[in-house]
Design an enzyme around this catalytic site. Structure first.
Site, PDB file in Angstrom:
ATOM      1  N   ASP A  53       0.640   0.230  10.135  1.00 39.63           N
ATOM      2  CA  ASP A  53       1.842   1.006  10.439  1.00 39.63           C
ATOM      3  C   ASP A  53       1.549   2.260  11.248  1.00 39.63           C
ATOM      4  O   ASP A  53       0.392   2.649  11.415  1.00 39.63           O
ATOM      5  CB  ASP A  53       2.585   1.378   9.138  1.00 39.63           C
ATOM      6  CG  ASP A  53       1.643   1.795   8.017  1.00 39.63           C
ATOM      7  OD1 ASP A  53       0.491   2.159   8.307  1.00 39.63           O
ATOM      8  OD2 ASP A  53       2.055   1.760   6.842  1.00 39.63           O
ATOM      9  N   ASP A  80       6.451   3.994  -4.941  1.00 38.63           N
ATOM     10  CA  ASP A  80       7.668   3.189  -5.066  1.00 38.63           C
ATOM     11  C   ASP A  80       7.369   1.700  -4.838  1.00 38.63           C
ATOM     12  O   ASP A  80       8.281   0.889  -4.722  1.00 38.63           O
ATOM     13  CB  ASP A  80       8.740   3.675  -4.081  1.00 38.63           C
ATOM     14  CG  ASP A  80       8.295   3.593  -2.623  1.00 38.63           C
ATOM     15  OD1 ASP A  80       7.156   3.140  -2.360  1.00 38.63           O
ATOM     16  OD2 ASP A  80       9.080   3.974  -1.738  1.00 38.63           O
ATOM     17  N   GLU A  97       9.488  -0.517   2.428  1.00 39.59           N
ATOM     18  CA  GLU A  97      10.070   0.222   1.314  1.00 39.59           C
ATOM     19  C   GLU A  97      10.938  -0.697   0.449  1.00 39.59           C
ATOM     20  O   GLU A  97      11.366  -1.762   0.911  1.00 39.59           O
ATOM     21  CB  GLU A  97      10.930   1.372   1.853  1.00 39.59           C
ATOM     22  CG  GLU A  97      10.160   2.427   2.644  1.00 39.59           C
ATOM     23  CD  GLU A  97       9.396   3.406   1.756  1.00 39.59           C
ATOM     24  OE1 GLU A  97       9.035   3.064   0.616  1.00 39.59           O
ATOM     25  OE2 GLU A  97       9.153   4.536   2.227  1.00 39.59           O
TER      26      GLU A  97
HETATM   27  C1  F6R Z   1      -0.789   3.358   4.981  1.00 44.39           C
HETATM   28  C2  F6R Z   1       0.136   2.555   4.246  1.00 44.39           C
HETATM   29  C3  F6R Z   1       0.741   2.991   2.952  1.00 44.39           C
HETATM   30  C4  F6R Z   1      -0.266   3.591   1.975  1.00 44.39           C
HETATM   31  C5  F6R Z   1       0.445   4.058   0.703  1.00 44.39           C
HETATM   32  C6  F6R Z   1      -0.506   4.699  -0.275  1.00 44.39           C
HETATM   33  O1  F6R Z   1      -1.178   2.695   6.180  1.00 44.39           O
HETATM   34  O2  F6R Z   1       0.440   1.512   4.714  1.00 44.39           O
HETATM   35  O3  F6R Z   1       1.360   1.881   2.347  1.00 44.39           O
HETATM   36  O4  F6R Z   1      -1.237   2.648   1.666  1.00 44.39           O
HETATM   37  O5  F6R Z   1       1.451   4.971   1.034  1.00 44.39           O
HETATM   38  O6  F6R Z   1      -0.998   5.876   0.265  1.00 44.39           O
HETATM   39  P1  F6R Z   1      -2.162   6.702  -0.439  1.00 44.39           P
HETATM   40  O7  F6R Z   1      -3.409   5.884  -0.273  1.00 44.39           O
HETATM   41  O8  F6R Z   1      -2.248   7.967   0.361  1.00 44.39           O
HETATM   42  O9  F6R Z   1      -1.771   6.890  -1.854  1.00 44.39           O
END
Ligand code: F6R
Length: 236
Positions: free
Chosen positions: A67, A136, A143
């Site tokens: 992403d 979430d 999402e």
């Molecule tokens: C990042 C991504 C997100 C993260 C998620 C967890 O490329 O795709 O899905 O993996 O937000 O983020 P952290 O590791 O910072 O808790």
């Protein structure tokens, strides 16, 4: 699904890096699906170390990231392209031309999404997809929703994601409100999926995602349908 509980962040990082390193050894021209966020940083450190020590060679590897924020240029130090260069690509012998991150500056995000999916398909799909998980239940930036989206697409970020990610920005107002993310199609088509999580605050969502019903309201729950899924969790 293989659910592996480890004792700390270092162990989680080392174990996950071993799995990715094994993939590169077995198939030097593999396609790695990569993630950003705080969780994979330790994995990337381990991979850099292994590359420096000659244990793994990235010269034939291709990577596709999950992403990117909409509106951030690759040079912006909050962009996911910048993150990947800084945390991995600049420190290993990967050919940068073979590293792909969705273009957050694309005028036409629908076209960018379709092109991104076509590229992944042309590469023969992803050999191993590394994922983190949001509080979430998001994976990539998929999402909670009323349905699973298959294609790479533009998403409006949830308030909880904006709040969680504001720790990386000067202020919450600086956090982009939308992103472009790989959809469930490319993620679920990956030959292997490796999801990593750490921290007590992730326990509840992991329970819901992997031991609860499969529902788009918990996006990661779709991974229960993947036949080669490894989850590595450290409560600390
Ligand atoms: C990042 C991504 C997100 C993260 C998620 C967890 O490329 O795709 O899905 O993996 O937000 O983020 P952290 O590791 O910072 O808790």
């Amino acid at each position: 699904m293989k659910f592996i509980k480890v004792n700390n962040y270092e162990e989680m990082s080392a174990k996950a890096a071993e799995i990715i390193a094994a993939q590169i050894t077995l198939k030097p021209n593999c396609v790695l699906g990569l993630a950003t966020g705080s969780t994979p940083v330790g994995i990337y450190k381990n991979l850099i170390e292994k590359n420096k020590n000659g244990v793994i060679d990235f010269s034939e590897v291709t990577s596709v990231n999950l992403d990117e924020y909409i509106g951030l240029t690759p040079e912006n130090d909050q962009s996911y392209r910048y993150f990947m260069n800084n945390n991995l690509f600049n420190h290993v012998n990967i050919n940068k031309e073979k590293t792909f991150v969705p273009n957050g500056m694309a005028q036409d995000t629908a076209k960018e999404g379709a092109d991104y999916d076509a590229r992944i398909k042309a590469l023969g799909g992803i050999d191993i997809q590394l994922l983190g998980i949001g509080l979430d239940g998001h994976i990539g930036f998929n999402e909670p929703d009323s349905c699973f989206t298959k294609e790479t697409h533009e998403v409006k970020l949830d308030e909880s994601t904006i709040v969680a990610n504001s720790r990386f920005f000067a202020s919450i107002d600086d956090v982009p409100k939308s992103a472009i993310t790989m959809g469930m199609g490319s993620i679920m088509s990956a030959k292997k999926v490796l999801l990593v999580a750490n921290g007590e605050n992730k326990r509840e969502i992991l329970e819901k995602a992997f031991f609860g019903p499969i529902t788009p309201e918990v996006p990661a729950s779709i991974l229960q349908l993947h036949n080669d899924l490894v989850v590595i969790y450290s409560e600390k």
